[in-house]
Write a protein that holds these residues in place. Structure first.
Motif, PDB file in Angstrom:
ATOM      1  N   HIS A 111       0.826  -1.209   0.000  1.00  0.00           N
ATOM      2  CA  HIS A 111       0.000   0.000   0.000  1.00  0.00           C
ATOM      3  C   HIS A 111       0.860   1.260   0.000  1.00  0.00           C
ATOM      4  N   TRP A 112       1.957   1.233   0.760  1.00  0.00           N
ATOM      5  CA  TRP A 112       2.848   2.398   0.816  1.00  0.00           C
ATOM      6  C   TRP A 112       3.484   2.654  -0.545  1.00  0.00           C
ATOM      7  N   ASP A 115       1.081   4.639  -2.470  1.00  0.00           N
ATOM      8  CA  ASP A 115       0.814   5.952  -1.888  1.00  0.00           C
ATOM      9  C   ASP A 115       1.705   6.120  -0.667  1.00  0.00           C
ATOM     10  N   TYR A 118       0.483   6.550   2.947  1.00  0.00           N
ATOM     11  CA  TYR A 118      -0.271   5.455   3.575  1.00  0.00           C
ATOM     12  C   TYR A 118       0.202   5.216   5.001  1.00  0.00           C
TER      13      TYR A 118
END
Length: 217
Positions: A111-112, A115, A118
Motif C-alpha cells: 500500500h505504501w 501511496d 499510507y
C-alpha cells in the motif's frame, strides 16, 4: 492499557512453561500490572504459521488469505496500546517471528508503494524489543546487531514505533545469562539468569514508554 507480548521462542525440548521468552513476557506483565486492563502473551510455539508466498492478495484484503493464525495475531497487534517482542538469538531470529514480520511488511509495503502517505493499521504503536541468548554481557552487542536491529528494521517498514532504551541501545534491550554450564548428559547447556537484575533492567526499559494509552494511532 491493552498490552500484547509475543514470545518468539521455538524451543519445545522443555515443558512450555519453562521457556525463557515466556518467563520474560510474564515479568513484563507483572511490571505493568497496575496499568493493565488487558494483557496477553502469545507463545509462538503454539501457533501454526505459514511463510509469505508473495501472492499479493493481502493488498486487497489487508490480511493473509492463507494464514488464519497470522491474522488472529495481527488483529491483536492492531488493537494493542503497547506491543513487546521477546526474541532469543537464533539465525538471527526465530522462524515464526520472521513469518509474522514478513507478512506485516508485505501488507504495509504494497500500500505504501502506491501511496507514500499510507499509514498502516498498526501505525505508531509503541513497541519494545527484548532479546536474549546463551551469552553473558560480552555477547549483548552482537545480540543487538543480529536480533534487535533486525526486528527494528522490519518494524520500521511496518510503521510500528520502536522505543529505545538509550542512545546506544536505540532498538530495545538485550538480557544476558548469568552462567551457562555444559552438561555431559544433555545436548543443551543449562542457562541460569539473574532474574532480580533482569527485572530491574526491564522496569527501566518500561519507564521509557509513553504513560498514556490510546496515543499510538
Amino acid at each position: 492499557m491493552n498490552v500484547l507480548c509475543i514470545s518468539a521462542s521455538n524451543m519445545t525440548n522443555q515443558a512450555l512453561t519453562d521457556s525463557t521468552s515466556v518467563r520474560i513476557c510474564k515479568m513484563i506483565m507483572e511490571c505493568l500490572s497496575e496499568e493493565l486492563y488487558c494483557g496477553e502473551i502469545i507463545d509462538l510455539r503454539t501457533r501454526q504459521l505459514q511463510p509469505c508466498t508473495g501472492c499479493g492478495q493481502c493488498y486487497r484484503t489487508h490480511r493473509c488469505v492463507c494464514d488464519t493464525a497470522f491474522n488472529l495475531i495481527y488483529e491483536k497487534i492492531i488493537r494493542s496500546d503497547r506491543v513487546f517482542i521477546v526474541s532469543p538469538h537464533y539465525a538471527p531470529i526465530p522462524a515464526k517471528l520472521s513469518m509474522i514480520l514478513e507478512k506485516m511488511e508485505q501488507i504495509t509495503f504494497l500500500h505504501w508503494a502506491k501511496d507514500n502517505r499510507y499509514q498502516s493499521e498498526v501505525y505508531g504503536i509503541p513497541t519494545g524489543i527484548l532479546s536474549h541468548g546463551g551469552g553473558s554481557d560480552w555477547a549483548l552487542s552482537s545480540y543487538k546487531a543480529m536480533v534487535n536491529d533486525t526486528i527494528a528494521n522490519a518494524l520500521d517498514t511496518i510503521q510500528l514505533r520502536v522505543i529505545p532504551f538509550s542512545e546506544e541501545w536505540d532498538t530495545g534491550i538485550s538480557l544476558p545469562v548469568k552462567t551457562a554450564v555444559n552438561r555431559p548428559d544433555e545436548i543443551f547447556p543449562k542457562q541460569e539468569y539473574d532474574w532480580v537484575n533482569l527485572r530491574e533492567k526491564i522496569e527501566k526499559y518500561l519507564s521509557r514508554f509513553p504513560k498514556e494509552a490510546g496515543t499510538n494511532h
